[in-house]
Write a protein that holds these residues in place. Structure first.
Motif, PDB file in Angstrom:
ATOM      1  N   VAL A   1      23.384  14.874  10.120  1.00  0.00           N
ATOM      2  CA  VAL A   1      24.226  15.818  10.872  1.00  0.00           C
ATOM      3  C   VAL A   1      23.924  17.252  10.461  1.00  0.00           C
ATOM      4  CG1 VAL A   1      26.597  16.572  11.271  1.00  0.00           C
ATOM      5  CG2 VAL A   1      26.053  14.138  11.307  1.00  0.00           C
ATOM      6  N   GLU A   2      23.749  17.481   9.165  1.00  0.00           N
ATOM      7  CA  GLU A   2      23.458  18.831   8.692  1.00  0.00           C
ATOM      8  C   GLU A   2      22.140  19.350   9.260  1.00  0.00           C
ATOM      9  OE1 GLU A   2      25.611  18.859   4.297  1.00  0.00           O
ATOM     10  OE2 GLU A   2      23.597  18.037   4.511  1.00  0.00           O
ATOM     11  N   LEU A   3      21.124  18.518   9.240  1.00  0.00           N
ATOM     12  CA  LEU A   3      19.834  18.962   9.756  1.00  0.00           C
ATOM     13  C   LEU A   3      19.849  19.097  11.277  1.00  0.00           C
ATOM     14  CD1 LEU A   3      17.320  17.020   7.490  1.00  0.00           C
ATOM     15  CD2 LEU A   3      18.086  19.382   7.325  1.00  0.00           C
ATOM     16  N   TYR A   4      20.655  18.267  11.953  1.00  0.00           N
ATOM     17  CA  TYR A   4      20.775  18.423  13.407  1.00  0.00           C
ATOM     18  C   TYR A   4      21.423  19.764  13.746  1.00  0.00           C
ATOM     19  CZ  TYR A   4      22.921  18.266  17.981  1.00  0.00           C
ATOM     20  OH  TYR A   4      23.354  18.595  19.244  1.00  0.00           O
ATOM     21  N   GLU A   5      22.469  20.124  13.016  1.00  0.00           N
ATOM     22  CA  GLU A   5      23.122  21.409  13.277  1.00  0.00           C
ATOM     23  C   GLU A   5      22.160  22.564  13.032  1.00  0.00           C
ATOM     24  OE1 GLU A   5      25.907  21.916  14.647  1.00  0.00           O
ATOM     25  OE2 GLU A   5      26.678  19.875  14.661  1.00  0.00           O
ATOM     26  N   SER A   6      21.317  22.440  12.011  1.00  0.00           N
ATOM     27  CA  SER A   6      20.311  23.477  11.775  1.00  0.00           C
ATOM     28  C   SER A   6      19.331  23.552  12.932  1.00  0.00           C
ATOM     29  CB  SER A   6      19.571  23.193  10.463  1.00  0.00           C
ATOM     30  OG  SER A   6      20.451  23.249   9.352  1.00  0.00           O
TER      31      SER A   6
ATOM     32  N   GLY B   1      22.517   7.903  29.147  1.00  0.00           N
ATOM     33  CA  GLY B   1      23.148   9.209  29.335  1.00  0.00           C
ATOM     34  C   GLY B   1      24.435   9.440  28.584  1.00  0.00           C
ATOM     35  N   THR B   2      24.791   8.604  27.606  1.00  0.00           N
ATOM     36  CA  THR B   2      26.065   8.765  26.891  1.00  0.00           C
ATOM     37  C   THR B   2      25.869   9.340  25.491  1.00  0.00           C
ATOM     38  OG1 THR B   2      25.950   6.473  26.080  1.00  0.00           O
ATOM     39  CG2 THR B   2      27.110   6.854  28.163  1.00  0.00           C
ATOM     40  N   LEU B   3      24.678   9.757  25.145  1.00  0.00           N
ATOM     41  CA  LEU B   3      24.403  10.258  23.787  1.00  0.00           C
ATOM     42  C   LEU B   3      25.070  11.604  23.569  1.00  0.00           C
ATOM     43  CD1 LEU B   3      22.881   9.878  21.112  1.00  0.00           C
ATOM     44  CD2 LEU B   3      20.937  11.057  22.174  1.00  0.00           C
ATOM     45  N   THR B   4      25.809  11.735  22.453  1.00  0.00           N
ATOM     46  CA  THR B   4      26.454  12.984  22.057  1.00  0.00           C
ATOM     47  C   THR B   4      26.229  13.200  20.570  1.00  0.00           C
ATOM     48  OG1 THR B   4      28.591  11.960  21.510  1.00  0.00           O
ATOM     49  CG2 THR B   4      28.243  12.643  23.815  1.00  0.00           C
ATOM     50  N   PRO B   5      26.438  14.426  20.061  1.00  0.00           N
ATOM     51  CA  PRO B   5      26.295  14.659  18.617  1.00  0.00           C
ATOM     52  C   PRO B   5      27.218  13.788  17.778  1.00  0.00           C
ATOM     53  CG  PRO B   5      26.268  16.743  19.793  1.00  0.00           C
ATOM     54  CD  PRO B   5      26.615  15.693  20.803  1.00  0.00           C
ATOM     55  N   ASP B   6      28.338  13.354  18.322  1.00  0.00           N
ATOM     56  CA  ASP B   6      29.251  12.497  17.554  1.00  0.00           C
ATOM     57  C   ASP B   6      28.604  11.160  17.185  1.00  0.00           C
ATOM     58  OD1 ASP B   6      31.192  14.438  17.706  1.00  0.00           O
ATOM     59  OD2 ASP B   6      32.176  13.572  19.462  1.00  0.00           O
TER      60      ASP B   6
ATOM     61  N   LEU C   1      25.878  10.712  15.865  1.00  0.00           N
ATOM     62  CA  LEU C   1      25.168  10.847  14.594  1.00  0.00           C
ATOM     63  C   LEU C   1      26.065  10.550  13.404  1.00  0.00           C
ATOM     64  CD1 LEU C   1      23.098  14.111  15.261  1.00  0.00           C
ATOM     65  CD2 LEU C   1      22.341  11.728  15.443  1.00  0.00           C
ATOM     66  N   GLN C   2      27.384  10.625  13.623  1.00  0.00           N
ATOM     67  CA  GLN C   2      28.292  10.364  12.491  1.00  0.00           C
ATOM     68  C   GLN C   2      28.174   8.928  12.013  1.00  0.00           C
ATOM     69  OE1 GLN C   2      29.923  12.578  10.914  1.00  0.00           O
ATOM     70  NE2 GLN C   2      29.812  14.330  12.303  1.00  0.00           N
ATOM     71  N   GLY C   3      27.972   7.987  12.944  1.00  0.00           N
ATOM     72  CA  GLY C   3      27.825   6.586  12.535  1.00  0.00           C
ATOM     73  C   GLY C   3      26.626   6.381  11.638  1.00  0.00           C
ATOM     74  N   ILE C   4      25.511   7.050  11.964  1.00  0.00           N
ATOM     75  CA  ILE C   4      24.317   6.939  11.125  1.00  0.00           C
ATOM     76  C   ILE C   4      24.540   7.670   9.800  1.00  0.00           C
ATOM     77  CG2 ILE C   4      21.874   7.558  10.969  1.00  0.00           C
ATOM     78  CD1 ILE C   4      21.638   7.176  13.937  1.00  0.00           C
TER      79      ILE C   4
END
Length: 451
Positions: free
Chosen positions: A38-43, A435-440, A442-445
């Motif tokens: 998540v941190e690297l995605y936000e970057s 088409g349902t992919l969201t940044p949320d 990534l929290q599961g991973i």
């Protein structure tokens, strides 16, 4: 013939593989603070040029869509001017200079312009289209960031396993040399171990370079030097695919997939373009108003007295098209064909999305099955290695058997790590496919990573 007991005692016991692997992991463990997915995605979201370009294009599309609203709103304008004139006449003799000041304000309100209303509704559909395009860019960034993240982890695992294998082969080589010196093994064992050691050294060089390249790719994407992703918890329980029905995933894609939404918006825009073309046959009605002030402070050609004229007008203007050289008819035919094309594109997009969703769904299921099989293979390979080591110590196995068992175990470990990453990436690609992919997501991973 098995060697004598004394000779067997001369063979040193090899270091357990788990201890060798643990020592290598500790030796090459990263010393810097690791970052989560998540941190690297936000970057990446704040730095990636492709995503920033998509966001700016979205803002531009919103502004362009708002421009169409001007066609149904009133317009107003103000004009003003000053002129100076010189009038001369011989009979009677007149030579006069005078100035004129003029100001006019005009306003217009469309009352009936079907083409303008169609353009306004197209602007609303353009907003939907822009949003779908931005959603697609965001989903693409999520997958690209995750891919780069797990590529680094996979490259690190490969290098770690190769180095652990190098340690184990080096120990096997040293053992073969000692046994040859005391006469309990042949030179063949030594040469086989040396050849395997040289091969592992070459694999280590390739793995080091691959890790370097993967890290550069991740750093470029997230805009952070020396980005260090956190590894997976081992053993890890991979999440199941929910919902477990592929048709449910396909049904969702028909409603929310950015590609389908873009194609639907394009069809709506094409339908409104037909309305605009057909409006070429229809009249237009506008409400116009104006107010004019003309001031001549020094008089005119016929008088020396200053004058001021105020004129106000208001009216309705009707414009009826009669004939345009068949341009309107041909424009209608063109837009009807483009509308049919947009409808075909929409159907094609729906079919492609459904196919991609099914493919991604079964790929995740296949990946989960491979993980379970490789986990069982890892245990079997470890048992085979232990048995070959014991057999080598008692003289019923030769050195090449141990070396092959070591290679098989490390290859299985590498394939298992890669398969786990592929399953996690596959789950994200499945959500991107429908088409349902969201940044949320990534929290599961993130919850599966080392804290």
């Amino acid at each position: 013939m098995p060697p004598a007991p004394a000779a067997c005692a001369a063979r040193p016991r090899l270091q357990p593989l788990s201890l060798a692997l643990a020592s290598v992991l500790m030796a090459f463990a990263p010393q810097t603070q690791a970052q989560s997915l998540v941190e690297l995605y936000e970057s990446a979201r704040a730095f990636d040029a492709s995503y920033q370009s998509a966001r700016l294009q979205y803002d531009a599309n919103l502004a362009k869509a708002d421009q169409a609203k001007a066609g149904i709103l009133p317009t107003a304008g103000l004009s003003a001017g000053v002129s100076s004139s010189n009038f001369s006449n011989n009979n009677p003799a007149v030579d006069r200079r005078f100035s004129t000041e003029n100001a006019t304000i005009t306003a217009s309100q469309p009352l009936y312009r079907p083409a303008n209303w169609a353009a306004y509704e197209q602007g609303l559909r353009q907003v939907d289209l822009a949003k779908a395009q931005l959603d697609a860019a965001e989903q693409d960034l999520i997958v690209r960031a995750s891919q780069a993240y797990f590529d680094v982890l996979a490259a690190q695992d490969t290098l770690t396993f190769v180095r652990a294998q190098k340690v184990a082969v080096a120990e096997q080589l040293a053992s073969a040399k000692r046994n040859f010196e005391v006469g309990t093994s042949t030179i063949t064992d030594t040469r086989e171990a040396q050849a395997r050691y040289d091969l592992v050294v070459a694999q280590e060089i390739a793995a080091e370079n691959d890790l370097r390249v993967r890290k550069l790719a991740l750093d470029t994407l997230v805009g952070r030097p020396e980005a260090q992703p956190k590894g997976l918890i081992v053993p890890v329980a991979l999440p199941p695919v929910v919902p477990a029905d592929v048709n449910t995933w396909v049904d969702q894609s028909a409603l929310v997939h950015p590609g389908v939404r873009q194609a639907q918006s394009n069809l709506d825009i094409a339908d409104l373009e037909v309305n605009k073309a057909e409006a070429g046959h229809k009249p237009t009605v506008d409400l116009n108003a104006s107010y004019n002030v003309t001031h001549s402070p020094s008089g005119t050609t016929v008088s020396n007295l200053g004058t001021r004229n105020n004129t106000g007008t208001i009216g309705v203007l009707l414009n009826v098209p009669l004939f345009a050289g068949f341009a309107t008819q041909n424009r209608v035919r063109e837009t009807l064909s483009l509308k049919d094309k947009a409808r075909s594109d929409l159907e094609g997009t729906r079919r492609a999305v459904a196919l991609n969703t099914r493919t991604a769904y079964f790929s995740v299921l296949s990946g989960q099955g491979q993980v379970k099989a490789l986990e069982a293979a890892e245990l079997s390979s470890q048992s085979a290695l232990d048995a070959n080591k014991l057999g080598y110590q008692v003289g019923v196995r030769i050195n090449i058997d141990v070396l092959n068992s070591q290679s098989q175990l490390f290859q299985t470990k590498r394939d298992l790590a890669r398969a786990r990453y592929d399953v996690l990436l596959g789950s994200l690609r499945l959500r991107q496919a429908n088409g349902t992919l969201t940044p949320d997501d990534l929290q599961g991973i993130n919850s599966l990573l080392v804290k």
